[in-house]
Design a protein around this motif. Structure first.
Motif, short mmCIF file in Angstrom:
data_model
loop_
_atom_site.label_atom_id
_atom_site.label_comp_id
_atom_site.label_asym_id
_atom_site.label_seq_id
_atom_site.Cartn_x
_atom_site.Cartn_y
_atom_site.Cartn_z
N PRO A 1 -2.91 5.51 -0.42
CA PRO A 1 -4.21 5.51 -1.08
C PRO A 1 -5.03 6.74 -0.70
CG PRO A 1 -4.09 3.79 0.63
CD PRO A 1 -2.73 4.42 0.55
N HIS B 1 1.18 3.03 -3.21
CA HIS B 1 0.04 3.70 -3.83
C HIS B 1 0.19 5.21 -3.70
CE1 HIS B 1 -1.52 -0.19 -4.17
NE2 HIS B 1 -2.51 -0.18 -3.30
N GLU C 1 0.81 -1.21 0.00
CA GLU C 1 0.00 0.00 0.00
C GLU C 1 0.85 1.26 0.00
OE1 GLU C 1 -2.97 0.91 2.77
OE2 GLU C 1 -4.53 -0.01 1.56
N CYS D 1 -2.10 9.02 -4.34
CA CYS D 1 -3.40 9.61 -4.59
C CYS D 1 -3.21 10.82 -5.50
CB CYS D 1 -4.05 10.02 -3.27
SG CYS D 1 -5.72 10.70 -3.47
N THR E 1 -6.96 6.67 -6.52
CA THR E 1 -5.77 5.96 -6.06
C THR E 1 -5.10 5.26 -7.24
OG1 THR E 1 -6.78 5.60 -3.90
CG2 THR E 1 -4.91 4.19 -4.46
N TYR E 2 -3.80 5.48 -7.37
CA TYR E 2 -3.02 4.80 -8.41
C TYR E 2 -2.11 3.78 -7.71
CZ TYR E 2 -4.70 8.56 -11.36
OH TYR E 2 -5.51 9.42 -12.04
N ASP E 3 -1.89 2.64 -8.36
CA ASP E 3 -1.09 1.57 -7.76
C ASP E 3 0.31 2.02 -7.34
OD1 ASP E 3 -3.10 -0.18 -7.91
OD2 ASP E 3 -2.21 -1.49 -9.44
N SER E 4 0.90 2.87 -8.16
CA SER E 4 2.24 3.37 -7.85
C SER E 4 2.42 4.70 -8.59
CB SER E 4 3.31 2.39 -8.32
OG SER E 4 3.33 2.37 -9.74
#
Ligand code: NAG
Ligand code: CA
Ligand code: CA
Length: 317
Positions: free
Chosen positions: A162, A124, A121, A126, A132-135
């Motif tokens: 996130p 992640h 997490e 924002c 929310t983007y994974d990375s």
């Protein structure tokens, strides 16, 4: 092309257990040798892994290392004859190099599907679209695909982690923010000074200035201080705060060095802070007094209570 930023939670669990609004910004000790206490989180240089040597070379100060992480603007092109034209062709975040029909390297948007899978997490991020983007790789790839559109222009990386609900900042909380931040900046400077054995955290000029702060016995030691005490100390030891406020501005004003902070330049400071300090966004918005979306040195200094006559461009370098 992947940078991991790991935030090492600090020893003082108390800070994390307390409700966000009443948390003092600084009350922990870094566990790593070259970390900087960033509010109640410790950002460690040793925990910032980078596959881009370019970014590693930026410096051991995490604030600087992170600058690379959030850069949207730089695109370095080097004319070096190489077998693969892409070998020495660096693309900005969100882009990858490809060779065109005439064997020329060009930067094209990266497909988010080709981004490495996020491990946890903490990777992640924002976006300002509250998505929310994974990375950060996924974020910048998405932003790249929107290049040239109004939506893409407005989309920035907002914070690390996130997306979550961030409580509105009350007026009294907003006025506390610079008090704590100023104290923190001063402590960061002192910490860097104390740890600067290899002379690569501060240059000679900066060292001389921090030495004065460090050796001043009237200095308020880092700790858990009441807002009243912080306010009183600012009044009494005002001069000690002038340089740290200027220094932080100089750390952020890098792309380009022009006396103004863009949203991107401010990111290294904002992004880790927002999830913990719900007044961060309001503070920097209010700091941009003329609302041109850039924070000028004069605006920055005055947000931190530095008097107009003490604002000095030469202190930034
Ligand atoms: C942003 O998203 C989070 C989580 O999905 C939500 O709790 C929050 O209310 C949203 N914030 C805004 C301003 O819409
Ligand atoms: Ca700038
Ligand atoms: Ca402005």
């Amino acid at each position: 092309m992947r940078v991991w930023i790991v935030f090492l939670l600090c020893l003082a669990g108390k800070a994390l257990a307390a409700p966000v609004s009443s948390q003092p910004l600084l009350r922990c000790v870094c566990l790593c040798s070259y970390g900087v206490q960033l509010y109640n989180v410790c950002v460690c240089e040793s925990l910032i892994f980078s596959f881009l040597t370019q970014e590693l070379e930026v410096g051991v100060n995490p604030v600087q290392v992170e600058t690379g992480e959030f850069d949207e603007a730089i695109e370095v092109v080097e004319d070096v004859v190489a077998e693969n034209p892409c070998d020495n062709h660096h693309c900005k975040k969100g882009k990858v190099c490809e060779v065109d029909d005439s064997n020329q390297p060009m930067c094209v948007c990266q497909d988010p599907l080709n981004c490495p899978t996020a491990v946890g997490e903490f990777e992640h991020v924002c976006g300002t679209d509250n998505k929310t983007y994974d990375s950060s790789c996924h974020f910048f790839a998405t932003k790249c695909a929107l290049e040239g559109t109004k939506k893409g222009h407005k989309l920035h990386l907002d914070y690390i982690g996130p997306c979550k609900f961030i409580a509105p900042c009350l007026d009294n909380e907003l006025s506390e923010f610079p008090l704590r931040m100023r104290d923190w900046l001063k402590n960061v400077m002192v910490t860097l000074y104390e740890r600067d054995e290899d002379n690569n955290l501060l240059n000679e000029k900066q060292k001389l200035r921090v030495k004065k702060i460090y050796e001043n016995e009237k200095r308020l030691q880092a700790g858990d201080h009441s807002l009243d005490l912080l306010a009183l100390d600012f009044e009494k030891n005002y001069n000690m705060y002038i340089f740290p406020v200027h220094w932080q501005f100089g750390q952020l004003d890098q792309h380009p060095v022009d006396g103004f902070l863009s949203h991107t330049e401010l990111s290294p400071l904002r992004a880790p802070l927002i999830p913990m300090e719900h007044c961060t966004t309001s503070f920097f918005e209010q700091c941009d007094a003329d609302q041109d979306n850039y924070i000028a040195l004069e605006e920055w200094a005055s947000c931190f209570g530095i008097r107009e006559q003490d604002i000095d461009k030469d202190l930034v370098i």
